[in-house]
Structure formats: structure tokens, C-alpha cells
Motif scaffolding. Structure first.
Motif, PDB file in Angstrom:
ATOM      1  N   LEU A   1       0.843  -1.193   0.000  1.00  0.00           N
ATOM      2  CA  LEU A   1       0.000   0.000   0.000  1.00  0.00           C
ATOM      3  C   LEU A   1       0.877   1.242   0.000  1.00  0.00           C
ATOM      4  N   SER A   2       0.354   2.348  -0.519  1.00  0.00           N
ATOM      5  CA  SER A   2       1.069   3.617  -0.386  1.00  0.00           C
ATOM      6  C   SER A   2       1.096   4.022   1.083  1.00  0.00           C
ATOM      7  N   TYR A   3       1.962   4.982   1.408  1.00  0.00           N
ATOM      8  CA  TYR A   3       2.059   5.385   2.811  1.00  0.00           C
ATOM      9  C   TYR A   3       0.733   5.972   3.299  1.00  0.00           C
ATOM     10  N   GLY A   4       0.084   6.755   2.454  1.00  0.00           N
ATOM     11  CA  GLY A   4      -1.210   7.301   2.840  1.00  0.00           C
ATOM     12  C   GLY A   4      -2.244   6.217   3.066  1.00  0.00           C
ATOM     13  N   GLN A   5      -2.239   5.194   2.214  1.00  0.00           N
ATOM     14  CA  GLN A   5      -3.167   4.076   2.397  1.00  0.00           C
ATOM     15  C   GLN A   5      -2.859   3.304   3.673  1.00  0.00           C
ATOM     16  N   GLN A   6      -1.575   3.202   4.024  1.00  0.00           N
ATOM     17  CA  GLN A   6      -1.208   2.567   5.289  1.00  0.00           C
ATOM     18  C   GLN A   6      -1.732   3.370   6.474  1.00  0.00           C
ATOM     19  N   LYS A   7      -1.722   4.694   6.355  1.00  0.00           N
ATOM     20  CA  LYS A   7      -2.279   5.540   7.412  1.00  0.00           C
ATOM     21  C   LYS A   7      -3.781   5.279   7.573  1.00  0.00           C
ATOM     22  N   LEU A   8      -4.479   5.149   6.445  1.00  0.00           N
ATOM     23  CA  LEU A   8      -5.904   4.855   6.508  1.00  0.00           C
ATOM     24  C   LEU A   8      -6.147   3.467   7.099  1.00  0.00           C
ATOM     25  N   LEU A   9      -5.294   2.505   6.752  1.00  0.00           N
ATOM     26  CA  LEU A   9      -5.409   1.164   7.316  1.00  0.00           C
ATOM     27  C   LEU A   9      -5.199   1.192   8.822  1.00  0.00           C
ATOM     28  N   GLU A  10      -4.211   1.950   9.277  1.00  0.00           N
ATOM     29  CA  GLU A  10      -3.971   2.040  10.714  1.00  0.00           C
ATOM     30  C   GLU A  10      -5.171   2.666  11.425  1.00  0.00           C
ATOM     31  N   LEU A  11      -5.761   3.696  10.827  1.00  0.00           N
ATOM     32  CA  LEU A  11      -6.955   4.304  11.416  1.00  0.00           C
ATOM     33  C   LEU A  11      -8.091   3.292  11.493  1.00  0.00           C
ATOM     34  N   ALA A  12      -8.280   2.509  10.451  1.00  0.00           N
ATOM     35  CA  ALA A  12      -9.315   1.472  10.485  1.00  0.00           C
ATOM     36  C   ALA A  12      -9.040   0.474  11.605  1.00  0.00           C
TER      37      ALA A  12
ATOM     38  N   VAL B   1      -2.285  15.163  17.189  1.00  0.00           N
ATOM     39  CA  VAL B   1      -0.991  15.826  17.089  1.00  0.00           C
ATOM     40  C   VAL B   1      -0.696  16.005  15.605  1.00  0.00           C
ATOM     41  N   GLU B   2      -0.429  17.233  15.199  1.00  0.00           N
ATOM     42  CA  GLU B   2      -0.262  17.475  13.767  1.00  0.00           C
ATOM     43  C   GLU B   2       0.514  18.769  13.527  1.00  0.00           C
ATOM     44  N   HIS B   3       1.352  18.749  12.476  1.00  0.00           N
ATOM     45  CA  HIS B   3       2.088  19.945  12.070  1.00  0.00           C
ATOM     46  C   HIS B   3       1.409  20.669  10.907  1.00  0.00           C
ATOM     47  N   ASN B   4       0.451  20.024  10.259  1.00  0.00           N
ATOM     48  CA  ASN B   4      -0.274  20.652   9.162  1.00  0.00           C
ATOM     49  C   ASN B   4      -1.303  21.620   9.757  1.00  0.00           C
ATOM     50  N   MET B   5      -0.949  22.906   9.779  1.00  0.00           N
ATOM     51  CA  MET B   5      -1.792  23.886  10.459  1.00  0.00           C
ATOM     52  C   MET B   5      -3.124  24.101   9.760  1.00  0.00           C
ATOM     53  N   ASP B   6      -3.172  23.928   8.455  1.00  0.00           N
ATOM     54  CA  ASP B   6      -4.447  24.050   7.757  1.00  0.00           C
ATOM     55  C   ASP B   6      -5.413  22.971   8.233  1.00  0.00           C
TER      56      ASP B   6
ATOM     57  N   PRO C   1      -1.468  12.337  11.607  1.00  0.00           N
ATOM     58  CA  PRO C   1      -2.164  11.566  10.568  1.00  0.00           C
ATOM     59  C   PRO C   1      -1.889  12.061   9.155  1.00  0.00           C
ATOM     60  N   ALA C   2      -1.514  13.338   8.996  1.00  0.00           N
ATOM     61  CA  ALA C   2      -1.276  13.888   7.656  1.00  0.00           C
ATOM     62  C   ALA C   2       0.185  13.837   7.248  1.00  0.00           C
ATOM     63  N   GLY C   3       1.060  13.363   8.123  1.00  0.00           N
ATOM     64  CA  GLY C   3       2.483  13.340   7.816  1.00  0.00           C
ATOM     65  C   GLY C   3       2.808  12.427   6.647  1.00  0.00           C
ATOM     66  N   GLY C   4       3.430  12.962   5.596  1.00  0.00           N
ATOM     67  CA  GLY C   4       3.820  12.164   4.445  1.00  0.00           C
ATOM     68  C   GLY C   4       2.682  11.723   3.555  1.00  0.00           C
ATOM     69  N   VAL C   5       1.519  12.373   3.687  1.00  0.00           N
ATOM     70  CA  VAL C   5       0.316  11.962   2.963  1.00  0.00           C
ATOM     71  C   VAL C   5      -0.006  13.000   1.887  1.00  0.00           C
ATOM     72  N   ASN C   6      -0.442  12.538   0.718  1.00  0.00           N
ATOM     73  CA  ASN C   6      -0.747  13.472  -0.368  1.00  0.00           C
ATOM     74  C   ASN C   6      -2.040  14.239  -0.082  1.00  0.00           C
ATOM     75  N   PRO C   7      -2.244  15.384  -0.761  1.00  0.00           N
ATOM     76  CA  PRO C   7      -3.397  16.247  -0.447  1.00  0.00           C
ATOM     77  C   PRO C   7      -4.752  15.555  -0.559  1.00  0.00           C
ATOM     78  N   ALA C   8      -4.916  14.654  -1.514  1.00  0.00           N
ATOM     79  CA  ALA C   8      -6.207  13.977  -1.666  1.00  0.00           C
ATOM     80  C   ALA C   8      -6.523  13.115  -0.446  1.00  0.00           C
ATOM     81  N   LEU C   9      -5.514  12.413   0.065  1.00  0.00           N
ATOM     82  CA  LEU C   9      -5.745  11.568   1.240  1.00  0.00           C
ATOM     83  C   LEU C   9      -5.863  12.403   2.508  1.00  0.00           C
ATOM     84  N   ILE C  10      -5.179  13.545   2.567  1.00  0.00           N
ATOM     85  CA  ILE C  10      -5.372  14.448   3.705  1.00  0.00           C
ATOM     86  C   ILE C  10      -6.830  14.890   3.767  1.00  0.00           C
TER      87      ILE C  10
END
Length: 244
Positions: free
Chosen positions: A145-156, A200-205, A171-180
């Protein structure tokens, strides 16, 4: 406003460095909370202390008024707190579906036998893969899986235990904008259904668009708390982030 997760004087040192320094903070139950701060401000160590991954040196953590300080992670999870990690913790050689079934199958000595409970777990796992948008990858090994998909898998996987409160570490670290955007939508929907979040997140948006309540850490302790607008304009936060 009711609180669920609270700490009083929570402290953790590594050698001569206080990663968490007497942190007294309360997070809003039923809301989306954010924990932000510069790199090295103690956010992940704080997460590790309140979820039982490491034991604090002093201070207390409580959940709905019950002391959870120093309890092992599985007991804190059973109390209703689930968490993800900054670096995904998945089983890379298992499929996405198998990743969700491993934790629940370990609950019973009859784990190898087909049962009504196992069928229910299987149905729930498939439902959660659909919920996070990766049902088409159910039979794909997690390492593919892509890293973003792995993040979604971990959330599941976190949701598989049906926690009341969910702690997400970057959760947004290393994830593309669509998955964010997908993560943003999921958090909003799950919160609307009654789950509390602490992110915990560094993506201020992402933080400012999602959060009801923001706590800011600097050098291991909270320096500000409030709504996104209040925190954004707090001079202590500007100084911690920008040195002004």
C-alpha cells in the motif's frame, strides 16, 4: 464543557531532558482537540505517557475521572482510548483485511475456529475498510500500500476496537493532499457520530479547519489553549513558533 482525558503535573524525563514538564491539561470530551507545538516540544512523549507506552516519572493522567496513570496499553485501550502512531504500526506481510482481524482474533482461545463472533469481526473489518476508502485493497499486502493508504489502514485498525476517544499522531504526515482531505472528512464524520479526537499534527491548515479546541506545547508544557482563532493570535504561540 465536560472533559474526558486530563493530566495533572505529568512529567517524563530522558536523562537530563524533561520531554514532558509538569503538564496540566484537559481536553474537551466529544470534540476534536489538537495538540500542537514546535518539534521537540513533547507532544508524542505526552501521547506515550497517557496511553501507557511509557510510564511517567510523576503526575497523573485520568479518563472520565478515573486514574489511568501507568496502566498498560491494553487496559487503557479497554477503557475507551485508541491511538495511531507517528510511524505506521501495521503487519506488512499481512493483507489489509488480515491486519484488522489479528487484534480481535487474539481475544479468544478458540481463535482458529469459525464462529459467529468471527463472522461479525470479518463483517466489521470489511465495513471499516469501506469506511476509510480502501475496501478494494482488502486482499493486498500492507507493505504494497502507499504510505497514505497505510495511514488509513492504521486508522481502520484503531476503529476496530470501537474506542470512544481516538488519539492520532501526525495523521497527515507524508500523505498526499487527496488523502489528507479524506482524513479530514473521516474525522469530521466520526466526531459527528460521537467520537472524541485528540490530534498531534504539524499541518496547520488541517488543525485549524478541524479543531474545536487547541492546546499548544512548548518545551514539554502547555503554554496556551483555546479555539483555533484564540490560539492563532496568542503572542506566546507566535513566540514559540516564530520567535517573535
Amino acid at each position: 464543557m465536560s472533559t474526558g482525558l486530563e493530566t495533572t503535573g505529568l512529567t517524563k524525563s530522558f536523562g537530563g531532558v524533561r520531554a514532558v514538564d509538569g503538564a496540566t491539561v484537559a481536553f474537551r470530551h466529544g470534540k476534536v482537540n489538537a495538540l500542537i507545538g514546535p518539534n521537540g516540544s513533547g507532544k508524542t512523549t505526552f501521547f506515550n505517557c497517557v496511553t501507557g507506552m511509557i510510564k511517567p516519572d510523576s503526575g497523573t493522567a485520568s479518563y472520565h475521572g478515573r486514574d489511568i496513570t501507568g496502566r498498560p496499553p491494553h487496559r487503557i485501550a479497554r477503557a475507551g482510548i485508541g491511538r495511531s502512531f507517528q510511524l505506521c504500526r501495521i503487519f506488512p506481510r499481512m493483507t489489509a483485511l488480515e491486519n484488522l482481524l489479528v487484534p480481535v482474533r487474539s481475544r479468544t482461545l478458540l481463535g482458529r475456529l469459525v464462529s459467529a463472533r468471527q463472522r461479525a469481526d470479518l463483517d466489521r473489518a470489511r465495513e471499516l475498510l469501506t469506511r476509510v476508502g480502501i475496501e478494494h485493497l482488502a486482499d493486498v499486502q500492507a507493505r504494497d500500500l502507499s504510505y497514505g493508504q497505510q495511514k488509513l489502514l492504521e486508522l481502520a485498525g484503531v476503529l476496530m476496537a470501537d474506542p470512544e476517544t481516538v488519539l492520532l499522531d501526525e495523521p497527515a504526515g507524508g500523505v498526499n493532499p487527496a488523502l489528507i482531505e479524506r482524513i479530514r472528512e473521516l474525522v469530521r464524520a466520526l466526531n459527528a457520530e460521537g467520537r472524541t479526537f485528540l490530534i498531534v499534527e504539524h499541518n496547520m491548515d488541517l488543525v485549524m479547519s478541524l479543531s474545536d479546541h487547541v492546546v499548544v506545547f512548548d518545551r514539554g508544557r502547555p503554554i496556551a489553549a483555546g479555539t483555533p482563532d484564540e490560539v492563532r493570535n496568542d503572542p506566546r504561540v507566535l513566540e514559540a513558533y516564530l520567535g517573535i
